[in-house]
Design a protein around this motif. Sequence first.
Motif, PDB file in Angstrom:
ATOM      1  N   ARG A   1      57.906  57.409  56.256  1.00  0.00           N
ATOM      2  CA  ARG A   1      57.880  56.082  55.637  1.00  0.00           C
ATOM      3  C   ARG A   1      56.498  55.457  55.729  1.00  0.00           C
TER       4      ARG A   1
ATOM      5  N   TRP B   1      54.322  54.553  52.423  1.00  0.00           N
ATOM      6  CA  TRP B   1      53.888  53.159  52.224  1.00  0.00           C
ATOM      7  C   TRP B   1      52.384  53.089  52.012  1.00  0.00           C
ATOM      8  N   SER B   2      51.631  53.858  52.774  1.00  0.00           N
ATOM      9  CA  SER B   2      50.171  53.784  52.695  1.00  0.00           C
ATOM     10  C   SER B   2      49.624  54.399  51.421  1.00  0.00           C
TER      11      SER B   2
ATOM     12  N   ASP C   1      51.346  54.277  48.287  1.00  0.00           N
ATOM     13  CA  ASP C   1      52.056  53.866  47.080  1.00  0.00           C
ATOM     14  C   ASP C   1      51.302  52.840  46.233  1.00  0.00           C
TER      15      ASP C   1
ATOM     16  N   ARG D   1      45.938  50.768  48.937  1.00  0.00           N
ATOM     17  CA  ARG D   1      46.320  51.398  50.208  1.00  0.00           C
ATOM     18  C   ARG D   1      45.797  52.820  50.300  1.00  0.00           C
TER      19      ARG D   1
ATOM     20  N   TRP E   1      50.113  51.094  61.469  1.00  0.00           N
ATOM     21  CA  TRP E   1      50.941  50.697  60.336  1.00  0.00           C
ATOM     22  C   TRP E   1      51.208  49.190  60.344  1.00  0.00           C
TER      23      TRP E   1
ATOM     24  N   TRP F   1      50.201  46.647  57.458  1.00  0.00           N
ATOM     25  CA  TRP F   1      51.242  45.876  56.772  1.00  0.00           C
ATOM     26  C   TRP F   1      50.941  44.383  56.829  1.00  0.00           C
TER      27      TRP F   1
END
Length: 332
Positions: A244, A248-249, A251, A255, A317, A321
């Motif tokens: 995950r 996330w990083s 997408d 990022r 992370w 975020w």
Amino acid sequence: MTPTARRVLIVAGALLIVSWALFATVVLPGGYQAGTSTFGVGLAVTAFVLGMRHAFDADHIAAIDNTSRKLVDDGKDPSSVGLWFALGHSTVVLAAVGLVTAGVGALTSQIGAEDSPLALFTGVWGPTVSSVFLLSMATANLVILVRVLRRARAGGSSGVRPLRGGAVSLVITRAAATLDAPWKMFVVGVLFGLGFDTASTITLLLIAGGAGVVMPWYAAIVLPLLFTAGMVTCDGINSISTARLYRWSADSPERRSRYNAALILLSVGVAFIVGTVGLCGVLVDSAGVRWAPVEAVAATNLDSFGLIIAAMLLIGWLTSWIFARSRHEVTA
């Protein structure tokens, strides 16, 4: 949560239920002795915690992290990487305990003696296999990092020239490229497990060796099942979290160019550190190398490094975020 992640949690939950149910229904009513102590709740918790602790060994964390990073770049879901790795590793432990409880006492004595042929072999095999694997994956991820930086410099265009390197780099990256599906980590887990080089695995086998003498095999085998449940749970959750994190990083273009590059750099650095320490240990302990720099690296204590790696990834992370969230709110 992806369907693969849900299946991982289902398998881990099933192992937890089955292992503890067998302990409650088969072992506890029997009042069996394991050496000089009763096979009770204390010993069961010990086996379970050993499995959890083993999941946070530096080589486990680095192997799962680097493989997940590569599979994300290949466009695949790596949520089951940790599960397959732990199952492969546990297969070796289950087989070894099965031999011990079947009366192959020579295996226990070989493992318990530091100068035995088996101990000498596994002392070379375990760190060599794990180190070569980690260095291969680190090299593959280093290639990914360079591509990420090139794409960022080229403004995200797809017309980036492929990387070219020497013969050694080509062999390593092609070897890493064969690991193109999560289930192949089962084989890697088996190869890691054949090392018997960690204190937790050796302790479990020695306990099982004493237990197998005084209780039936179907009771003694509960020990490695509890060990497996602990390791699968932690490695599985670690793999889901890592997958995950990397998805996330990667997408969004921003990022990919910032957070993704930083996370890949962390992943590569960790793998190179763990792999180099392992190889230096083999050179010093088995090859008799007495060069001061190699001895200094080999003496590095990695006992708690796995926990540190997991914490660093989580902090990285969370930081990414928070910054991404704050930038989004400012521009909104």
